[in-house]
Scaffold this active site. Structure first.
Site, PDB file in Angstrom:
ATOM      1  N   GLY A  46       0.844  -1.189   0.000  1.00  0.00           N
ATOM      2  CA  GLY A  46       0.000   0.000   0.000  1.00  0.00           C
ATOM      3  C   GLY A  46       0.879   1.239   0.000  1.00  0.00           C
ATOM      4  O   GLY A  46       2.065   1.160   0.352  1.00  0.00           O
ATOM      5  N   GLN A  51       3.313   9.880   1.296  1.00  0.00           N
ATOM      6  CA  GLN A  51       4.607   9.180   1.393  1.00  0.00           C
ATOM      7  C   GLN A  51       5.541   9.527   0.231  1.00  0.00           C
ATOM      8  O   GLN A  51       6.744   9.280   0.316  1.00  0.00           O
ATOM      9  CB  GLN A  51       4.397   7.657   1.481  1.00  0.00           C
ATOM     10  CG  GLN A  51       3.720   7.239   2.790  1.00  0.00           C
ATOM     11  CD  GLN A  51       3.555   5.742   2.885  1.00  0.00           C
ATOM     12  OE1 GLN A  51       2.590   5.192   2.368  1.00  0.00           O
ATOM     13  NE2 GLN A  51       4.502   5.072   3.508  1.00  0.00           N
ATOM     14  N   CYS A  94       5.944  -0.163   7.595  1.00  0.00           N
ATOM     15  CA  CYS A  94       5.629   1.050   6.836  1.00  0.00           C
ATOM     16  C   CYS A  94       6.860   1.452   6.033  1.00  0.00           C
ATOM     17  O   CYS A  94       7.971   1.470   6.571  1.00  0.00           O
ATOM     18  CB  CYS A  94       5.236   2.177   7.790  1.00  0.00           C
ATOM     19  SG  CYS A  94       4.760   3.694   6.938  1.00  0.00           S
ATOM     20  N   LEU A  95       6.638   1.775   4.765  1.00  0.00           N
ATOM     21  CA  LEU A  95       7.766   2.166   3.913  1.00  0.00           C
ATOM     22  C   LEU A  95       8.418   3.458   4.412  1.00  0.00           C
ATOM     23  O   LEU A  95       9.566   3.728   4.070  1.00  0.00           O
ATOM     24  CB  LEU A  95       7.290   2.332   2.463  1.00  0.00           C
ATOM     25  CG  LEU A  95       6.796   1.031   1.786  1.00  0.00           C
ATOM     26  CD1 LEU A  95       6.136   1.342   0.460  1.00  0.00           C
ATOM     27  CD2 LEU A  95       7.949   0.043   1.609  1.00  0.00           C
ATOM     28  N   HIS A 136      -4.394   1.468   7.776  1.00  0.00           N
ATOM     29  CA  HIS A 136      -3.020   2.004   7.836  1.00  0.00           C
ATOM     30  C   HIS A 136      -2.879   3.186   6.865  1.00  0.00           C
ATOM     31  O   HIS A 136      -2.309   4.231   7.221  1.00  0.00           O
ATOM     32  CB  HIS A 136      -2.053   0.859   7.497  1.00  0.00           C
ATOM     33  CG  HIS A 136      -0.609   1.233   7.391  1.00  0.00           C
ATOM     34  ND1 HIS A 136       0.363   0.731   8.238  1.00  0.00           N
ATOM     35  CD2 HIS A 136       0.064   2.043   6.516  1.00  0.00           C
ATOM     36  CE1 HIS A 136       1.544   1.236   7.890  1.00  0.00           C
ATOM     37  NE2 HIS A 136       1.396   2.015   6.845  1.00  0.00           N
ATOM     38  N   GLU A 137      -3.406   3.024   5.647  1.00  0.00           N
ATOM     39  CA  GLU A 137      -3.264   4.087   4.634  1.00  0.00           C
ATOM     40  C   GLU A 137      -4.125   5.305   4.958  1.00  0.00           C
ATOM     41  O   GLU A 137      -3.686   6.450   4.783  1.00  0.00           O
ATOM     42  CB  GLU A 137      -3.629   3.556   3.235  1.00  0.00           C
ATOM     43  CG  GLU A 137      -2.820   2.365   2.746  1.00  0.00           C
ATOM     44  CD  GLU A 137      -1.324   2.508   2.877  1.00  0.00           C
ATOM     45  OE1 GLU A 137      -0.824   3.640   2.969  1.00  0.00           O
ATOM     46  OE2 GLU A 137      -0.636   1.464   2.905  1.00  0.00           O
ATOM     47  N   HIS A 140      -2.466   7.457   7.342  1.00  0.00           N
ATOM     48  CA  HIS A 140      -1.461   8.338   6.710  1.00  0.00           C
ATOM     49  C   HIS A 140      -2.104   9.645   6.229  1.00  0.00           C
ATOM     50  O   HIS A 140      -1.499  10.718   6.341  1.00  0.00           O
ATOM     51  CB  HIS A 140      -0.820   7.659   5.501  1.00  0.00           C
ATOM     52  CG  HIS A 140       0.367   6.791   5.805  1.00  0.00           C
ATOM     53  ND1 HIS A 140       1.503   7.263   6.431  1.00  0.00           N
ATOM     54  CD2 HIS A 140       0.607   5.473   5.537  1.00  0.00           C
ATOM     55  CE1 HIS A 140       2.382   6.259   6.535  1.00  0.00           C
ATOM     56  NE2 HIS A 140       1.863   5.174   6.010  1.00  0.00           N
TER      57      HIS A 140
HETATM   58  O1  GNR Z   1       4.052  -2.551   2.549  1.00  0.00           O
HETATM   59  C1  GNR Z   1       3.377  -2.407   3.573  1.00  0.00           C
HETATM   60  N1  GNR Z   1       3.017  -3.490   4.303  1.00  0.00           N
HETATM   61  C2  GNR Z   1       2.097  -3.457   5.331  1.00  0.00           C
HETATM   62  C3  GNR Z   1       2.015  -4.551   6.159  1.00  0.00           C
HETATM   63  C4  GNR Z   1       1.101  -4.585   7.188  1.00  0.00           C
HETATM   64  C5  GNR Z   1       0.264  -3.519   7.384  1.00  0.00           C
HETATM   65  C6  GNR Z   1       0.332  -2.402   6.583  1.00  0.00           C
HETATM   66  C7  GNR Z   1       1.240  -2.371   5.552  1.00  0.00           C
HETATM   67  S1  GNR Z   1       1.312  -0.998   4.510  1.00  0.00           S
HETATM   68  C8  GNR Z   1       3.008  -1.047   4.028  1.00  0.00           C
HETATM   69  C9  GNR Z   1       3.317   0.038   3.011  1.00  0.00           C
HETATM   70  C10 GNR Z   1       3.078   1.399   3.627  1.00  0.00           C
HETATM   71  O2  GNR Z   1       3.870   1.945   4.349  1.00  0.00           O
HETATM   72  N2  GNR Z   1       1.946   1.974   3.355  1.00  0.00           N
HETATM   73  O3  GNR Z   1       1.651   3.174   3.896  1.00  0.00           O
HETATM   74 NI    NI Z   2       2.762   3.235   5.789  1.00  0.00          NI
END
Ligand code: GNR
Ligand code: NI
Length: 176
Positions: A46, A51, A94-95, A136-137, A140
């Site tokens: 995601g 980001q 999270c990236l 999660h997104e 953000h």
């Molecule tokens: O790549 C991602 N893996 C992930 C694993 C578990 C829960 C959420 C994520 S999102 C993350 C990429 C990211 O930072 N998205 O904002």
């Molecule tokens: Ni993230």
């Protein structure tokens, strides 16, 4: 298409509240293409526009496994309109906080309203990894990171580690 740099902790832009997309026009479609390219390159499942430094309410997702065909999904102005009482713990990463993983508890199922690439309103009932990823997104887009959902002790530790790494990197650049 263009690969964009992913901003990482402690970049303050990660705390911005992103702005709704008023119209899905060519510039929005271009940004979405760049987000997919950046997300697949990382790789991640995601990505939120902030980001790549764009405070716009846009999310890209692809949950397909490495050996499976791609399943790109885009969510514009996504909102959680309902969630289950039941919670689930999932390990998240999270990236923007590379190589840090921790368990997070969130609602197990969510209903998300959003605009598709045509600008048409849609709703999706998500569970499992999609439910985790969308929450999660959407966090953000509101300047919230998954580390905000873990203990203060663990959060302080990881924030400190990334602050130190950023300081060392800037000192190194200054010495060159
Ligand atoms: O790549 C991602 N893996 C992930 C694993 C578990 C829960 C959420 C994520 S999102 C993350 C990429 C990211 O930072 N998205 O904002
Ligand atoms: Ni993230």
């Amino acid at each position: 298409m263009a690969l964009r740099d992913i901003i990482i902790l402690p970049d303050k832009r990660l705390r911005l509240v992103s702005k709704p997309v008023a119209k899905v026009d060519a510039s929005v479609r271009k940004l979405i293409e760049d987000m997919f390219e950046t997300m697949y390159d990382a790789p991640g499942i995601g990505l939120a526009a902030i980001q790549v430094g764009e405070p716009k309410r846009i999310v890209t997702v692809d949950l397909a496994k490495k050996d499976e065909p791609r399943e790109p999904q885009v969510f514009i102005n996504p909102e959680v309109i309902a969630h289950s009482e039941e919670k689930k713990v999932h390990e998240e990463g999270c990236l923007s906080i590379p190589e840090y993983y921790e368990e997070v508890e969130r609602p197990a199922e969510v209903t998300v309203r959003y605009l598709d690439i045509e600008g048409k309103q849609q709703e999706i009932a998500a569970k499992g990894l999609l439910a985790t990823c969308l929450q999660h997104e959407i966090d953000h887009l509101n300047g919230v990171l998954f580390i905000d959902h873990i203990s203060k002790l663990k959060r302080d530790r990881v924030v400190k580690k990334f602050a130190k790494a950023a300081k060392l990197a800037s000192e190194k650049r200054a010495a060159e």
